[in-house]
Design a protein around this motif. Structure first.
Motif, PDB file in Angstrom:
ATOM      1  N   UNK A   1     -16.726  42.557  39.599  1.00 13.50           N
ATOM      2  CA  UNK A   1     -18.001  43.225  39.824  1.00 13.50           C
ATOM      3  C   UNK A   1     -18.257  44.261  38.636  1.00 13.50           C
ATOM      4  N   UNK A   2     -17.235  44.212  37.658  1.00 12.35           N
ATOM      5  CA  UNK A   2     -17.688  45.456  36.425  1.00 12.35           C
ATOM      6  C   UNK A   2     -18.736  44.690  35.603  1.00 12.35           C
ATOM      7  N   UNK A   3     -19.628  45.669  35.099  1.00 17.35           N
ATOM      8  CA  UNK A   3     -20.551  45.394  34.289  1.00 17.35           C
ATOM      9  C   UNK A   3     -20.668  46.355  33.124  1.00 17.35           C
ATOM     10  N   UNK A   4     -20.569  45.863  31.770  1.00 18.92           N
ATOM     11  CA  UNK A   4     -20.219  44.248  31.601  1.00 18.92           C
ATOM     12  C   UNK A   4     -18.810  44.060  31.830  1.00 18.92           C
ATOM     13  N   UNK A   5     -18.612  42.605  32.286  1.00 21.86           N
ATOM     14  CA  UNK A   5     -17.238  42.219  32.620  1.00 21.86           C
ATOM     15  C   UNK A   5     -16.169  42.371  31.409  1.00 21.86           C
ATOM     16  N   UNK A   6     -14.990  42.452  32.106  1.00 17.10           N
ATOM     17  CA  UNK A   6     -13.642  42.504  31.023  1.00 17.10           C
ATOM     18  C   UNK A   6     -13.666  41.344  30.267  1.00 17.10           C
ATOM     19  N   UNK A   7     -13.775  41.344  28.845  1.00 18.16           N
ATOM     20  CA  UNK A   7     -13.652  40.373  27.981  1.00 18.16           C
ATOM     21  C   UNK A   7     -12.328  39.793  28.438  1.00 18.16           C
ATOM     22  N   UNK A   8     -12.603  38.084  28.332  1.00 20.42           N
ATOM     23  CA  UNK A   8     -11.537  37.132  28.877  1.00 20.42           C
ATOM     24  C   UNK A   8     -10.288  37.683  27.883  1.00 20.42           C
ATOM     25  N   UNK A   9     -10.257  37.964  26.665  1.00 22.54           N
ATOM     26  CA  UNK A   9      -9.144  38.331  25.997  1.00 22.54           C
ATOM     27  C   UNK A   9      -8.453  39.509  26.521  1.00 22.54           C
ATOM     28  N   UNK A  10      -9.141  40.299  26.960  1.00 20.29           N
ATOM     29  CA  UNK A  10      -8.716  41.471  27.480  1.00 20.29           C
ATOM     30  C   UNK A  10      -8.069  41.650  28.831  1.00 20.29           C
ATOM     31  N   UNK A  11      -8.559  40.748  29.671  1.00 19.23           N
ATOM     32  CA  UNK A  11      -8.192  40.867  30.889  1.00 19.23           C
ATOM     33  C   UNK A  11      -6.687  40.833  31.629  1.00 19.23           C
ATOM     34  N   UNK A  12      -5.788  40.357  30.722  1.00 17.95           N
ATOM     35  CA  UNK A  12      -4.444  40.543  30.996  1.00 17.95           C
ATOM     36  C   UNK A  12      -3.837  42.071  30.650  1.00 17.95           C
ATOM     37  N   UNK A  13      -4.286  42.539  29.614  1.00 18.44           N
ATOM     38  CA  UNK A  13      -4.153  43.947  29.197  1.00 18.44           C
ATOM     39  C   UNK A  13      -4.830  44.870  30.426  1.00 18.44           C
ATOM     40  N   UNK A  14      -5.843  44.480  30.628  1.00 14.09           N
ATOM     41  CA  UNK A  14      -6.599  45.335  31.890  1.00 14.09           C
ATOM     42  C   UNK A  14      -5.731  45.230  33.054  1.00 14.09           C
ATOM     43  N   UNK A  15      -5.246  44.243  33.636  1.00 14.51           N
ATOM     44  CA  UNK A  15      -4.406  44.151  34.741  1.00 14.51           C
ATOM     45  C   UNK A  15      -2.980  44.703  34.686  1.00 14.51           C
ATOM     46  N   UNK A  16      -2.635  44.595  33.614  1.00 12.34           N
ATOM     47  CA  UNK A  16      -1.365  45.550  33.184  1.00 12.34           C
ATOM     48  C   UNK A  16      -1.294  46.872  33.436  1.00 12.34           C
ATOM     49  N   UNK A  17      -2.617  47.552  32.937  1.00 13.29           N
ATOM     50  CA  UNK A  17      -2.847  48.739  32.904  1.00 13.29           C
ATOM     51  C   UNK A  17      -3.163  49.183  34.461  1.00 13.29           C
ATOM     52  N   UNK A  18      -3.634  48.185  35.166  1.00 11.18           N
ATOM     53  CA  UNK A  18      -3.749  48.658  36.615  1.00 11.18           C
ATOM     54  C   UNK A  18      -2.435  48.827  37.329  1.00 11.18           C
ATOM     55  N   UNK A  19      -1.599  48.175  37.037  1.00 10.18           N
ATOM     56  CA  UNK A  19      -0.530  48.142  37.637  1.00 10.18           C
ATOM     57  C   UNK A  19       0.581  49.421  37.196  1.00 10.18           C
ATOM     58  N   UNK A  20       0.247  50.127  36.349  1.00 14.15           N
ATOM     59  CA  UNK A  20       0.928  51.176  35.662  1.00 14.15           C
ATOM     60  C   UNK A  20       0.230  52.489  36.182  1.00 14.15           C
ATOM     61  N   UNK A  21      -0.946  52.719  36.332  1.00 14.53           N
ATOM     62  CA  UNK A  21      -1.603  53.740  36.515  1.00 14.53           C
ATOM     63  C   UNK A  21      -2.124  53.964  38.037  1.00 14.53           C
ATOM     64  N   UNK A  22      -1.719  55.034  38.739  1.00 10.67           N
ATOM     65  CA  UNK A  22      -2.376  55.226  40.117  1.00 10.67           C
ATOM     66  C   UNK A  22      -3.721  56.128  39.830  1.00 10.67           C
ATOM     67  N   UNK A  23      -4.519  56.194  40.994  1.00  8.55           N
ATOM     68  CA  UNK A  23      -5.739  56.641  40.851  1.00  8.55           C
ATOM     69  C   UNK A  23      -5.638  58.082  40.472  1.00  8.55           C
ATOM     70  N   UNK A  24      -4.691  59.199  41.251  1.00  6.78           N
ATOM     71  CA  UNK A  24      -4.586  60.384  40.686  1.00  6.78           C
ATOM     72  C   UNK A  24      -4.146  60.300  39.289  1.00  6.78           C
ATOM     73  N   UNK A  25      -3.474  59.536  38.620  1.00  5.20           N
ATOM     74  CA  UNK A  25      -2.998  59.621  37.252  1.00  5.20           C
ATOM     75  C   UNK A  25      -4.104  59.276  36.306  1.00  5.20           C
ATOM     76  N   UNK A  26      -5.020  58.310  36.781  1.00  7.39           N
ATOM     77  CA  UNK A  26      -6.043  58.125  36.021  1.00  7.39           C
ATOM     78  C   UNK A  26      -7.259  59.327  36.200  1.00  7.39           C
ATOM     79  N   UNK A  27      -7.050  59.717  37.191  1.00  6.91           N
ATOM     80  CA  UNK A  27      -8.123  61.063  37.223  1.00  6.91           C
ATOM     81  C   UNK A  27      -7.981  62.192  36.353  1.00  6.91           C
ATOM     82  N   UNK A  28      -6.302  62.482  36.335  1.00  6.90           N
ATOM     83  CA  UNK A  28      -6.087  63.270  35.259  1.00  6.90           C
ATOM     84  C   UNK A  28      -5.954  63.067  33.994  1.00  6.90           C
TER      85      UNK A  28
END
Length: 338
Positions: A270-297
């Protein structure tokens, strides 16, 4: 007169209404662009020896002579002064009080409101003071779309949205990227997201992108290498902050959607622009490491980092290296705990 951003076009389109135009601020590329536009409109070119006198710091002592000289072919002359400072305020004022007709253009750096040159230009009705500062957000989007339009090239909204997050803040750098993309596209072609990624994928902007992605997934060595490459190629810390804030915002949107029950795959689509396919794994790794409160901070700390970079005398390069290093260290620590 002090010229606001909405009226700059009117000044550039009617140079005959002014005797003196002062261009000041921290976007040297934009200053040079405006000075060049004014000079072309008056003299027809930038290098006519009879109608254009370009003065550097070493030749400022010739200002009065050049500003009062008559044109040999009858047209209006331009005296284009670079590296201007307050020492020119007296000579410029004397020429303006005389009977000369040359257009005086002075390029200066950042000038405080109390600077003599600014006071002179803002007080006189025949003079214009134009502040030149880096564009951002919708203003930058509008300028980029206009530059493409001047070259008969179209660009999709998706590609434009991604492109402005990658561009640096200096106008000369922005124009160079537009020139490269327009040459790649050719007239009457529409650039899409893949076109733009392919064309500027090896630029310093891509290095910024790499450093940000690597920092948020905890790759400390990769972050340092990508950041140093970006800085060596002319990227500035404020541009790094902007890309970082954009990446954090997209992570927060996906994270919030998944916590509300949406699948990670659908949330990322649903993201626009979408995550570049070469960056998708990196994006997913970051998602697993950061919580919403941590991202807000992190977003708040990055905004503070950007503000610090804009303060006079700030050691922005050091601040930039430290900020990304801290982010990468925190992500690496979170990865070890998993």
């Amino acid at each position: 007169m002090k010229i606001d951003a909405r009226s700059i076009g009117k000044v550039l389109n009617a140079p005959d209404a002014w005797r003196f135009v002062l261009l000041h601020g921290d976007d040297s590329g934009l200053i040079r662009e405006y000075a060049s536009d004014l000079t072309r409109r008056v003299a027809g070119s930038l290098d006519d020896p009879f109608r254009v006198a370009a003065l550097t710091r070493e030749t400022h002592d010739r200002f009065a002579e050049e500003a009062t000289a008559l044109s040999l072919d009858g047209g209006q002359r331009v005296v284009w002064v670079r590296e201007g400072s307050d020492s020119l305020a007296g000579p410029v004022s004397s020429v303006l009080d005389g009977v000369g007709s040359a257009l005086i253009i002075v390029e200066a750096g950042v000038l405080p409101a109390r600077a003599k040159l600014r006071k002179l230009a803002e007080a006189r009705q025949d003079s214009a003071s134009i502040g030149c500062y880096p564009e951002e957000g919708r203003v930058l989007e509008g300028s980029v779309r206009r530059m493409f339009g001047e070259r008969q090239v179209r660009i999709t909204n998706e590609a434009l949205g991604w492109l402005v997050t990658q561009l640096g803040s200096d106008r000369a750098g922005v124009r160079n990227e537009i020139e490269k993309l327009a040459l790649y596209a050719g007239p009457d072609h529409e650039l899409d997201l893949e076109d733009v990624r392919v064309c500027i994928g090896d630029s310093g902007s891509a290095s910024i992108d790499d450093s940000v992605f690597l920092a948020l997934e905890g790759d400390r060595a990769g972050t340092d290498l990508a950041l140093e490459r970006a800085l060596s190629e002319g990227a500035n810390p404020v541009a790094v902050a902007r890309v970082l804030l954009g990446h954090i915002s997209r992570l927060r949107r996906v994270k919030a959607a998944t916590e509300q029950g949406e699948s990670r795959v659908e949330a990322m689509k649903s993201l626009r622009p979408p995550v570049f396919f070469k960056k998708q794994q990196s994006f997913e790794r970051a998602l697993s490491l950061w919580s919403l409160p941590a991202l807000a901070e992190l977003a708040q700390r990055t905004q503070a980092f950007e503000l610090s970079c804009k303060q006079t005398g700030a050691m922005d390069m050091l601040l930039c290296r430290r900020h990304l290093s801290v982010i990468a260290a925190k992500a690496a620590a979170a990865s070890r705990r998993r």
